[in-house]
Design an enzyme around this catalytic site. Structure first.
Site, PDB file in Angstrom:
ATOM      1  N   LYS A   1       0.875  -1.147  -0.066  1.00  0.00           N
ATOM      2  CA  LYS A   1       0.002  -0.233   0.133  1.00  0.00           C
ATOM      3  C   LYS A   1       0.721   1.209  -0.034  1.00  0.00           C
ATOM      4  O   LYS A   1       1.984   1.237   0.342  1.00  0.00           O
ATOM      5  CB  LYS A   1      -0.723   0.019   1.145  1.00  0.00           C
ATOM      6  CG  LYS A   1      -1.885  -1.182   1.493  1.00  0.00           C
ATOM      7  CD  LYS A   1      -2.610  -1.205   2.821  1.00  0.00           C
ATOM      8  CE  LYS A   1      -3.577  -2.239   2.903  1.00  0.00           C
ATOM      9  NZ  LYS A   1      -4.715  -2.243   2.089  1.00  0.00           N
TER      10      LYS A   1
ATOM     11  N   ARG B   1      -9.779 -12.084   1.411  1.00  0.00           N
ATOM     12  CA  ARG B   1     -10.527 -13.342   0.831  1.00  0.00           C
ATOM     13  C   ARG B   1      -9.911 -14.688   1.036  1.00  0.00           C
ATOM     14  O   ARG B   1     -10.626 -15.545   1.155  1.00  0.00           O
ATOM     15  CB  ARG B   1     -10.971 -13.003  -0.501  1.00  0.00           C
ATOM     16  CG  ARG B   1      -9.795 -12.819  -1.345  1.00  0.00           C
ATOM     17  CD  ARG B   1     -10.080 -12.110  -2.745  1.00  0.00           C
ATOM     18  NE  ARG B   1     -10.113 -10.755  -2.269  1.00  0.00           N
ATOM     19  CZ  ARG B   1     -10.567  -9.646  -3.288  1.00  0.00           C
ATOM     20  NH1 ARG B   1     -10.646  -9.965  -4.437  1.00  0.00           N
ATOM     21  NH2 ARG B   1     -10.558  -8.316  -3.158  1.00  0.00           N
TER      22      ARG B   1
END
Length: 477
Positions: free
Chosen positions: A254, A328
């Site tokens: 990020k 996920r």
């Protein structure tokens, strides 16, 4: 801390007034000054009447009021009153229970407690503020009122726990610390808690959770919290929450803005834990199993690299094309565990999963997707009672093409479009035939600029009450 009592208190009071032509009279105003207060929504008028400090809070029209607005005006009036350094006050909720009966209690208690909430933090000096709230209600006996307050406070306590966990700095809430805290608090609430370590996860074949968690010296955990309130029922409701306590994105690193407040990436785990806490404290006659996969996603020599292929607990192979799509992955193993090991009959997963849902819905509503419309309609009813907003996104079969991999059974990202939907379709691969709802709360789990009076900087407690009321609706009484 707020202490609740159901008796009169004469020094300070909040009184709620519906919008009408006579509202000004309830505030003790003359017709010449009627323009000062008409009971319009969110309008406040404070005065001293009969040696009592009074705040009259306008509720607007009853038909336009919902749980969100309800909590807002309760929070706003409570904060206004306490801004005068008043720490003991009464609330006359008779006008509210006239219309909403016992359902008014949750919004009143939640509005006060969430409106006065502040995260203690780790300041060198912390001032603990204690308040005492006296409830006046002409529609219920004191015994009934006490029980309704107790029940509402347990739900609100679950939301406050959710906020506290989200607000805790990542270095102070590692997966091990988080798992231990869940174990302690949920055991005390009446749940059976099991914590699986990395060795046990390897024996289970939890390759997706381990693939993310191996990147950190703080090893992953799988926390299973069981509340079996109705052993005579064969229905078991599964709540699964994403618990990434620190998320750097791994090799898909990020940027500096994205790294800020990644401690809140365990908001889904906090929400399901807060919900089952309230469910257990209120002794609901329902069976609920909450499953929390918790880990850190760091950049290290052990981090997975885009292009790697891993094997999940249910046997599916996954091509990792974005290491920042880690939530996920850990949810895949947790969903498999809930379905195959705990034999849940219905399942909801909750996660701060995608930035795409923030782009689509902002901070006003969470995204929801399902494989069972009837189950979703039940959830919508629970969310309405909680005063929370969700918006359904489609899972059209055309979207499935984006998840097909040339080297594995499935890949963990789509084609760059419809990212929230692609994430949900990925998770659907691991629920088998179980009725399932996916909640993406990335935009609603925490806030930097509160838009509601019962929110403050940090965690909101979002999803916790909806999950609670969903369980309450499934009671076998």
């Amino acid at each position: 801390m707020v202490t609740w009592k159901n008796e009169d208190f004469l020094s300070a009071q909040i009184k709620f007034v519906w919008e009408n032509e006579e509202a000004y009279k309830q505030a003790g105003l003359s017709e010449e000054n009627s323009h000062l207060f008409g009971g319009e929504f969110s309008q406040l008028f404070h005065t001293v009447k009969d040696n009592q400090f009074m705040i009259f809070a306008g509720m607007g029209k009853a038909e336009k009021l919902d749980g969100r607005k309800f909590k807002n005006i309760v929070a706003k009036s409570s904060r206004t009153l306490t801004s005068f350094n008043i720490k003991e006050f009464s609330i006359d909720i008779s006008a509210l229970t006239d219309v909403y009966k016992e359902k008014a209690y949750f919004d009143v208690v939640a509005g006060v407690e969430l409106g006065l909430y502040t995260y203690k933090g780790v300041h060198q000096e912390n001032e603990e503020k204690d308040y005492t709230v006296y409830v006046v209600d002409s529609n219920f006996s004191k015994e009934q009122s006490s029980e309704l307050i107790r029940k509402a406070k347990n739900i609100t306590d679950g939301m406050i726990l959710t906020r506290d966990w989200i607000n805790t700095p990542g270095n102070m809430l590692t997966p091990e610390i988080f798992a231990n805290d869940l174990n302690n608090k949920l055991t005390q609430a009446g749940c059976e808690v099991t914590v699986y370590n990395e060795r046990q996860l390897a024996e289970m074949g939890a390759g997706a959770l381990l693939a993310v968690g191996e990147s950190s010296d703080h090893k992953p955990r799988l926390v299973v919290m069981k509340y079996m309130g109705n052993p005579n029922s064969d229905k078991v409701y599964g709540y699964v929450g994403k618990g990434v306590t620190v998320d750097t994105g791994g090799y898909s690193l990020k940027n500096s803005a994205g790294l800020m407040y990644t401690k809140g990436d365990m908001g889904g785990a906090a929400a399901v834990a807060g919900a089952i806490y309230a469910i257990a404290k209120n002794n609901l006659k329902v069976n609920v199993v909450a499953v929390v996969p918790t880990c850190e996603n760091r950049l290290s020599n052990q981090s997975r690299i885009p292009g790697d292929v891993i094997k999940s607990m249910n046997g599916k192979t996954i091509e990792i094309l974005n290491t920042d799509a880690e939530g996920r992955l850990i949810l895949a193993d947790a969903l498999t565990y809930a379905v195959r090991q705990e034999k849940v009959t219905h399942i909801v997963d909750v996660a701060t999963l995608t930035g795409a849902v923030v782009g689509a819905l902002g901070t006003v509503a969470a995204g929801c997707m399902t494989n069972d419309e009837e189950y979703l309609s039940e959830f919508y009813a629970a969310a309405k009672e909680a005063g929370e907003r969700y918006w359904q996104l489609p899972l059209f079969e055309e979207y499935e093409e984006a998840l097909k991999s040339k080297v594995a059974d499935i890949k963990n990202t789509g084609n760059g479009n419809a990212g929230t939907i692609a994430a949900a379709l990925f998770l659907r691969e691991f629920v088998e035939e179980t009725p399932w709802i996916h909640l993406d709360i990335a935009g609603t789990s925490q806030t930097e600029a509160p838009s509601n009076d019962y929110h403050c900087f940090g965690g909101t407690g979002f999803a916790t009450p909806s999950l609670y009321f969903l369980a309450e609706a499934h009671q076998d009484i």
